[in-house]
Design a protein around this motif. Structure first.
Motif, PDB file in Angstrom:
ATOM      1  N   ALA A  58      38.484  88.451  91.496  1.00 36.10           N
ATOM      2  CA  ALA A  58      37.055  88.273  91.768  1.00 36.10           C
ATOM      3  C   ALA A  58      36.788  87.032  92.613  1.00 36.10           C
ATOM      4  N   GLU A  59      37.670  86.047  92.572  1.00 37.04           N
ATOM      5  CA  GLU A  59      37.485  84.805  93.324  1.00 37.04           C
ATOM      6  C   GLU A  59      37.965  84.913  94.768  1.00 37.04           C
ATOM      7  N   ASP A  60      38.729  85.948  95.090  1.00 34.44           N
ATOM      8  CA  ASP A  60      39.254  86.118  96.443  1.00 34.44           C
ATOM      9  C   ASP A  60      38.149  86.563  97.406  1.00 34.44           C
ATOM     10  N   GLU A  61      38.411  86.381  98.689  1.00 34.40           N
ATOM     11  CA  GLU A  61      37.510  86.860  99.728  1.00 34.40           C
ATOM     12  C   GLU A  61      38.254  87.861 100.600  1.00 34.40           C
ATOM     13  N   ILE A  62      37.495  88.781 101.200  1.00 29.55           N
ATOM     14  CA  ILE A  62      38.093  89.758 102.105  1.00 29.55           C
ATOM     15  C   ILE A  62      37.367  89.724 103.440  1.00 29.55           C
ATOM     16  N   LEU A  63      38.046  90.205 104.470  1.00 33.40           N
ATOM     17  CA  LEU A  63      37.457  90.355 105.793  1.00 33.40           C
ATOM     18  C   LEU A  63      37.402  91.837 106.121  1.00 33.40           C
ATOM     19  N   VAL A  64      36.256  92.295 106.621  1.00 34.40           N
ATOM     20  CA  VAL A  64      36.076  93.682 107.041  1.00 34.40           C
ATOM     21  C   VAL A  64      35.881  93.664 108.555  1.00 34.40           C
ATOM     22  N   PHE A  65      36.740  94.368 109.275  1.00 37.01           N
ATOM     23  CA  PHE A  65      36.706  94.404 110.737  1.00 37.01           C
ATOM     24  C   PHE A  65      36.165  95.752 111.194  1.00 37.01           C
ATOM     25  N   SER A  66      35.193  95.740 112.110  1.00 39.24           N
ATOM     26  CA  SER A  66      34.660  96.997 112.642  1.00 39.24           C
ATOM     27  C   SER A  66      35.291  97.294 113.996  1.00 39.24           C
ATOM     28  N   SER A  67      35.185  98.544 114.421  1.00 39.81           N
ATOM     29  CA  SER A  67      35.738  98.954 115.709  1.00 39.81           C
ATOM     30  C   SER A  67      35.022  98.285 116.880  1.00 39.81           C
ATOM     31  N   ALA A  68      33.819  97.748 116.649  1.00 39.62           N
ATOM     32  CA  ALA A  68      33.076  97.055 117.702  1.00 39.62           C
ATOM     33  C   ALA A  68      33.399  95.564 117.753  1.00 39.62           C
ATOM     34  N   GLY A  69      34.302  95.107 116.870  1.00 36.57           N
ATOM     35  CA  GLY A  69      34.690  93.705 116.886  1.00 36.57           C
ATOM     36  C   GLY A  69      33.914  92.817 115.936  1.00 36.57           C
ATOM     37  N   ASN A  70      33.024  93.394 115.137  1.00 33.77           N
ATOM     38  CA  ASN A  70      32.290  92.598 114.154  1.00 33.77           C
ATOM     39  C   ASN A  70      33.181  92.322 112.952  1.00 33.77           C
ATOM     40  N   ASP A 102      27.797 104.048 115.881  1.00 30.10           N
ATOM     41  CA  ASP A 102      28.856 104.278 116.858  1.00 30.10           C
ATOM     42  C   ASP A 102      30.132 103.488 116.561  1.00 30.10           C
ATOM     43  N   GLU A 103      30.247 102.897 115.374  1.00 32.72           N
ATOM     44  CA  GLU A 103      31.443 102.144 115.029  1.00 32.72           C
ATOM     45  C   GLU A 103      31.956 102.532 113.652  1.00 32.72           C
ATOM     46  N   LYS A 104      33.182 102.157 113.364  1.00 31.99           N
ATOM     47  CA  LYS A 104      33.832 102.449 112.085  1.00 31.99           C
ATOM     48  C   LYS A 104      34.502 101.192 111.567  1.00 31.99           C
ATOM     49  N   VAL A 105      34.782 101.164 110.271  1.00 35.04           N
ATOM     50  CA  VAL A 105      35.590 100.086 109.716  1.00 35.04           C
ATOM     51  C   VAL A 105      37.016 100.347 110.172  1.00 35.04           C
ATOM     52  N   SER A 106      37.597  99.392 110.886  1.00 29.76           N
ATOM     53  CA  SER A 106      38.935  99.598 111.426  1.00 29.76           C
ATOM     54  C   SER A 106      40.016  98.923 110.594  1.00 29.76           C
ATOM     55  N   ALA A 107      39.666  97.867 109.844  1.00 26.04           N
ATOM     56  CA  ALA A 107      40.656  97.177 109.017  1.00 26.04           C
ATOM     57  C   ALA A 107      39.949  96.342 107.958  1.00 26.04           C
ATOM     58  N   VAL A 108      40.643  96.107 106.868  1.00 26.08           N
ATOM     59  CA  VAL A 108      40.178  95.208 105.810  1.00 26.08           C
ATOM     60  C   VAL A 108      41.381  94.373 105.402  1.00 26.08           C
ATOM     61  N   ALA A 109      41.179  93.069 105.228  1.00 24.96           N
ATOM     62  CA  ALA A 109      42.295  92.196 104.882  1.00 24.96           C
ATOM     63  C   ALA A 109      41.816  91.095 103.952  1.00 24.96           C
ATOM     64  N   PRO A 110      42.697  90.638 103.062  1.00 23.14           N
ATOM     65  CA  PRO A 110      42.327  89.498 102.215  1.00 23.14           C
ATOM     66  C   PRO A 110      42.342  88.216 103.037  1.00 23.14           C
ATOM     67  N   VAL A 111      41.487  87.275 102.667  1.00 21.58           N
ATOM     68  CA  VAL A 111      41.493  85.953 103.301  1.00 21.58           C
ATOM     69  C   VAL A 111      42.615  85.163 102.650  1.00 21.58           C
ATOM     70  N   LEU A 112      43.542  84.697 103.456  1.00 22.96           N
ATOM     71  CA  LEU A 112      44.662  83.922 102.947  1.00 22.96           C
ATOM     72  C   LEU A 112      44.323  82.441 103.027  1.00 22.96           C
ATOM     73  N   GLU A 113      44.405  81.783 101.907  1.00 22.90           N
ATOM     74  CA  GLU A 113      44.126  80.353 101.869  1.00 22.90           C
ATOM     75  C   GLU A 113      45.336  79.604 102.389  1.00 22.90           C
ATOM     76  N   THR A 114      45.093  78.630 103.224  1.00 19.89           N
ATOM     77  CA  THR A 114      46.179  77.793 103.728  1.00 19.89           C
ATOM     78  C   THR A 114      45.870  76.343 103.417  1.00 19.89           C
ATOM     79  N   GLU A 115      46.894  75.596 103.252  1.00 20.31           N
ATOM     80  CA  GLU A 115      46.732  74.170 102.989  1.00 20.31           C
ATOM     81  C   GLU A 115      46.686  73.433 104.322  1.00 20.31           C
TER      82      GLU A 115
END
Length: 80
Positions: A21-33, A60-73
């Motif tokens: 629940a504490e993680d974040e995700i990124l949703v990428f659309s085919s239009a670059g959003n 006119d766009e679709k979800v093209s990818a979803v990825a977890p946000v990776l924390e870096t130090e």
């Protein structure tokens, strides 16, 4: 055992991965959003569910990818 129920009305599965629940995700659309959201905002479903909508994209766009946000130090270099 079924992991995800796929229907024509819901479309295809873009990504599947385990998050807390504490993680974040990124949703990428085919239009670059890119949409950044907390995984805790997404309702939990059983393994035989058809899923939930996590982002609305334009007609006119679709979800093209979803990825977890990776924390870096961040390592700061010592200056002179």
């Amino acid at each position: 055992m079924r992991g995800i129920r796929v229907t024509a009305a819901r479309g295809t599965v873009v990504a599947a991965f385990i998050v807390s629940a504490e993680d974040e995700i990124l949703v990428f659309s085919s239009a670059g959003n890119i949409i950044r959201m907390e995984a805790g905002e997404i309702s939990s479903q059983g393994r035989d569910a058809t899923g939930v909508r996590i982002a609305r994209v334009g007609a006119d766009e679709k979800v093209s990818a979803v990825a977890p946000v990776l924390e870096t130090e961040v390592v700061e270099e010592g200056g002179a």
